[in-house]
Scaffold this motif. Structure first.
Motif, PDB file in Angstrom:
ATOM      1  N   VAL A   2     -45.533  -4.075  13.197  1.00  0.00           N
ATOM      2  CA  VAL A   2     -44.627  -5.005  12.694  1.00  0.00           C
ATOM      3  C   VAL A   2     -45.382  -5.967  11.785  1.00  0.00           C
ATOM      4  CG1 VAL A   2     -42.881  -5.158  14.500  1.00  0.00           C
ATOM      5  CG2 VAL A   2     -44.726  -6.969  14.492  1.00  0.00           C
ATOM      6  N   HIS A   3     -46.688  -6.415  11.840  1.00  0.00           N
ATOM      7  CA  HIS A   3     -47.511  -6.985  11.083  1.00  0.00           C
ATOM      8  C   HIS A   3     -48.299  -6.139   9.847  1.00  0.00           C
ATOM      9  CE1 HIS A   3     -46.804 -10.338  13.449  1.00  0.00           C
ATOM     10  NE2 HIS A   3     -47.442  -9.649  14.610  1.00  0.00           N
ATOM     11  N   LEU A  45     -47.184  -4.280   7.382  1.00  0.00           N
ATOM     12  CA  LEU A  45     -46.769  -4.310   5.841  1.00  0.00           C
ATOM     13  C   LEU A  45     -47.649  -5.605   5.318  1.00  0.00           C
ATOM     14  CD1 LEU A  45     -44.550  -3.195   3.994  1.00  0.00           C
ATOM     15  CD2 LEU A  45     -43.378  -5.188   4.437  1.00  0.00           C
ATOM     16  N   SER A  46     -47.468  -6.808   6.031  1.00  0.00           N
ATOM     17  CA  SER A  46     -48.341  -7.990   5.516  1.00  0.00           C
ATOM     18  C   SER A  46     -49.694  -7.656   5.310  1.00  0.00           C
ATOM     19  CB  SER A  46     -48.038  -9.332   6.293  1.00  0.00           C
ATOM     20  OG  SER A  46     -46.647  -9.745   6.582  1.00  0.00           O
ATOM     21  N   ALA A  47     -50.359  -7.024   6.257  1.00  0.00           N
ATOM     22  CA  ALA A  47     -51.710  -6.922   6.298  1.00  0.00           C
ATOM     23  C   ALA A  47     -52.014  -6.285   5.180  1.00  0.00           C
ATOM     24  CB  ALA A  47     -52.317  -6.191   7.597  1.00  0.00           C
TER      25      ALA A  47
END
Lengths: 100, 476
Positions: free
Chosen positions: B302-303, B305-307
Motif C-alpha cells: 500500500v506504500h 505508490l508513494s515510494a
C-alpha cells in the motif's frame, strides 16, 4: 510531516534542476507537487529507521570489463549530432564571467 | 473492434522459414494495415517502411541460405526510447527531436539477428513518464478498441501497434508498469522481465534501478519466444544478470497442476468491479486447471505508490541532467552556459517531465533527502520482504494489472496524482525487481479489454509463463 511545499521551494528546485519556469508554471507546479508530496506523507510518517534502505534490486557490485582496447563510437558520427562543434569538440556558450 | 485476422509470430516465422510465405510479403501485409489505420491511431513516431522492406528482403536471403531464424520475417515495433542506429529516436520529447543515435540497442541487434523486421518506432509518454501517452510531445496514441480512449502508457504506441495488427510483436520498457498497463488496456500480452534479465544497453534511461525492457505480443507463446530472443547476459550492461534468464518456451504447455497461486489482496483493492470480476474468473480458472488458489497479502504494498513516486523521479532527475543542449538534441542559445541550459530544458521538456525532475530534485535536496528518498528506499526493503514471505507459501501471485479499463482522453491528465494511481498494482514488481505479466482476460465495462497480472519471484519466468499460458487456454 514538514511544512507544505511553497512557491519559493519550487523556484529554488527549478534553479537546481536548470529549468526556466514562468510565473504561471510556478503556481501550477507548486499546487501539483504539493499534492504528490501530501500523498507521500504515509511513507514519511512510517517508523522504519531500523530498516535498511534498498537502492537497487540486484546484489551485483563493481562490474568491470577487462582493461583492453575495444572499438568505440565514431567521433565524427557522434559530433554530427551536436548542436555546435568546433575543432573536433563540442562548442558551448561562455562559461566564466567577464574579466573585472 | 474486431482484432485483425493475423497469424501469431510463431506461425509467421514458421511459414517464412518453410518458404510458404516470403518475409517481404509478410511485411507488405502489415504495412498495408498500418496505411489503413495509422492516421487514426498514431501508434508510431516514425514509420520505417523503406528500411522494413529492405530488411525483409535480407531475411528472405538468409532463409534461402538455410539460416534457422526464430523470428524469420516477423514484423516488430520498437518503443521510441530504444536506440536505433541512424533512425530518429525521440522518447516523444522535443529535446531529442531529430536525434539519430550512433548505435543500436542490444535488444535491437538481437531482434535483427533473430530475423525480425523492425517496422517503426512507437509513441510513448515523454521519457516514459505517464500512463496514457497523453504526455507525448507529438500527440497521443488512440486505443484501437475505442479511439476515444487512451491506450495506456507509457508504452501505449507499442501496445496499440500489436492490438491493431500493425506489428506482430513489439518491445516496450517498464519502470512502474509501462508495459503491463498499456497491454491490459489494449487487450494484448505484456511482460516485465526480472531486473537485469534483458539488456538495457541503448534503452534511454528513466529510473535506472527500475527500468526493464520487455515484450508485447498477441499470445503468451509469442511473448515467450520474443523474451528468449532478446534476453540473456550482455557485457555492455553492468546491471545484466551474469547467467541470463531461464528458458520459458519449453514449459508453456506444462499446466498448473499443484502450482500454488496467491491472490494478493493489495493487487485488487480499489479496482473497479468489472476488473475485479475478471480477476476472480482467472483465479477460478486456475483452480479448475489444478492450481491451489488461496488469498495472499503484501501489507507494505500500500506504500508502494508513494515510494515509487519519490524513487523514480529522484533517479530521473539525475538521468535527465544529460539533456543540456551540449552533445545532442535541442539547444536554445543564451548569453552564458547556465542560461543556455535553463532555456534549452524549459523549451525541450514537457510539463510532466518537468514535474518529475523537480519532484526528484526536491526529494534528493538537503534537508529532505532522508524524509523522502531515504524513507522510500526503506519502504522498498519492506515490500521486498513482503514478497519473500509470500513466496514461501506461493509460486506465483495473481492480481489486477490496472484498476480500470481504458479511460477517455483528458480524464486524468489535469490531475497528475490520479494518473499515477493507474500504476498502483504494477509498481511493486518494479520496486522488487521481479518479473510480472499482464494477460488479456476477457472484457469489462463497455466491452473493453481487462488484463490480469501474474507475478513471480526473481528468475521465476518459467512458472510465470506456465501460469499465463494456462490462463490463456482457459479462455478458449
Amino acid at each position: 510531516m514538514g511544512a507544505r511545499l511553497s512557491r519559493d521551494d519550487v523556484a529554488h528546485v527549478a534553479g537546481l534542476a536548470r529549468l526556466a519556469v514562468t510565473d504561471e508554471e510556478l503556481d501550477r507546479f507548486t499546487e501539483q507537487l504539493a499534492a504528490v508530496l501530501d500523498h507521500a506523507a504515509d511513507v514519511e510518517a512510517l517508523d522504519i529507521a531500523d530498516v535498511p534502505p534498498t537502492a537497487h534490486p540486484l546484489p551485483l557490485v563493481n562490474v568491470l570489463r577487462d582493461d583492453v582496447v575495444t572499438p568505440c563510437l565514431d567521433r565524427d558520427e557522434v559530433l554530427a549530432q551536436a548542436p555546435a562543434i568546433e575543432a573536433g569538440m563540442f562548442r558551448v556558450p561562455r562559461i566564466l564571467g567577464e574579466a573585472p | 473492434m474486431t482484432t485483425p485476422a493475423t497469424a501469431t509470430a510463431v506461425a509467421l516465422a514458421a511459414s517464412v522459414r518453410a518458404g510458404e510465405r516470403s518475409a517481404v510479403e509478410v511485411v507488405e501485409e502489415h504495412l498495408a494495415r498500418i496505411a489503413a489505420r495509422e492516421s487514426e491511431l498514431h501508434a508510431f513516431n516514425h514509420l520505417m517502411a523503406g528500411d522494413a522492406r529492405a530488411a525483409a528482403a535480407r531475411v528472405d536471403e538468409r532463409v534461402a541460405a538455410g539460416e534457422g531464424l526464430p523470428l524469420a520475417g516477423v514484423p516488430v515495433a520498437l518503443k521510441d526510447n530504444l536506440c536505433t542506429r541512424g533512425v530518429p529516436t525521440t522518447c516523444s520529447s522535443r529535446i531529442l527531436e531529430g536525434w539519430r543515435p550512433p548505435y543500436d540497442a542490444t535488444v535491437v541487434s538481437r531482434l535483427q539477428r533473430a530475423g525480425a523486421v523492425v517496422v517503426g518506432k512507437t509513441n510513448l509518454d515523454e521519457f516514459a513518464m505517464g500512463s496514457s501517452t497523453e504526455n507525448s510531445a507529438f500527440g497521443p496514441t488512440r486505443n484501437p478498441h475505442d479511439p476515444s480512449r487512451v491506450p495506456g502508457g507509457s508504452s501505449g504506441g507499442s501496445a496499440a501497434a500489436v492490438a491493431a495488427g500493425f506489428a506482430s510483436l513489439a518491445l516496450g520498457s517498464d519502470t512502474g508498469g509501462s508495459i503491463r498497463q498499456p497491454a491490459a488496456l489494449c487487450g494484448v500480452v505484456g511482460m516485465k522481465p526480472t531486473y537485469g534479465g534483458v539488456s538495457r544497453y541503448g534503452l534511454i534511461a528513466f529510473a535506472s534501478s527500475l527500468d526493464q525492457v520487455g515484450p508485447f505480443a498477441s499470445t503468451v507463446e509469442d511473448a515467450a519466444v520474443l523474451l528468449e530472443a532478446i534476453g540473456g547476459h550482455d557485457p555492455r550492461d553492468s546491471t545484466s544478470i551474469p547467467g541470463g534468464l531461464p528458458g520459458v518456451v519449453d514449459g508453456l504447455a506444462a499446466g498448473v497442476e499443484g502450482v500454488r497461486v496467491g491472490v494478493a489482496r493489495e493487487l485488487i483493492d480499489g479496482c473497479d468491479t468489472d476488473v475485479r470480476a475478471r480477476v476472480d474468473a482467472a483465479a477460478a480458472a486456475l483452480a479448475d486447471a489444478g492450481a491451489k488458489v488461496e488469498d495472499a497479502s503484501l501489507p507494505s504494498a500500500v506504500h508502494g505508490l508513494s515510494a515509487y513516486y519519490l524513487i523514480a523521479p529522484a533517479e530521473a532527475s539525475s538521468n535527465l541532467a544529460r539533456y543540456d543542449g551540449v552533445r545532442y538534441g535541442l539547444r536554445v542559445d543564451g548569453d552564458d552556459i547556465t542560461e543556455m541550459y535553463t532555456r534549452t530544458r524549459a523549451a525541450g521538456f514537457g510539463a510532466e517531465v518537468k514535474r518529475r525532475i523537480m519532484l526528484g530534485t526536491y526529494a534528493l535536496s538537503a534537508g529532505y533527502y532522508d524524509a523522502y528518498y531515504g524513507q522510500a528506499q526503506r519502504v522498498r526493503t519492506l515490500i521486498i520482504r513482503d514478497f519473500e514471505r509470500a513466496y514461501e507459501s506461493f509460486d506465483v501471485l495473481l492480481g489486477a494489472t490496472a484498476p480500470t479499463v481504458a479511460f477517455p482522453f483528458g480524464a486524468k491528465s489535469e490531475n497528475p496524482l490520479s494518473m499515477y494511481l493507474s500504476d498502483v498494482f504494477t509498481i511493486p514488481s518494479n520496486l522488487a525487481g521481479h518479473p510480472a505479466i499482464s494477460v488479456p482476460y476477457g472484457t469489462g465495462a463497455d466491452e473493453l479489454p481487462v488484463g490480469v497480472q501474474v507475478l513471480a519471484p526473481a528468475l521465476g519466468e518459467p512458472v510465470l509463463f506456465r501460469v499465463a499460458a494456462a490462463l490463456e487456454r482457459s479462455l478458449t
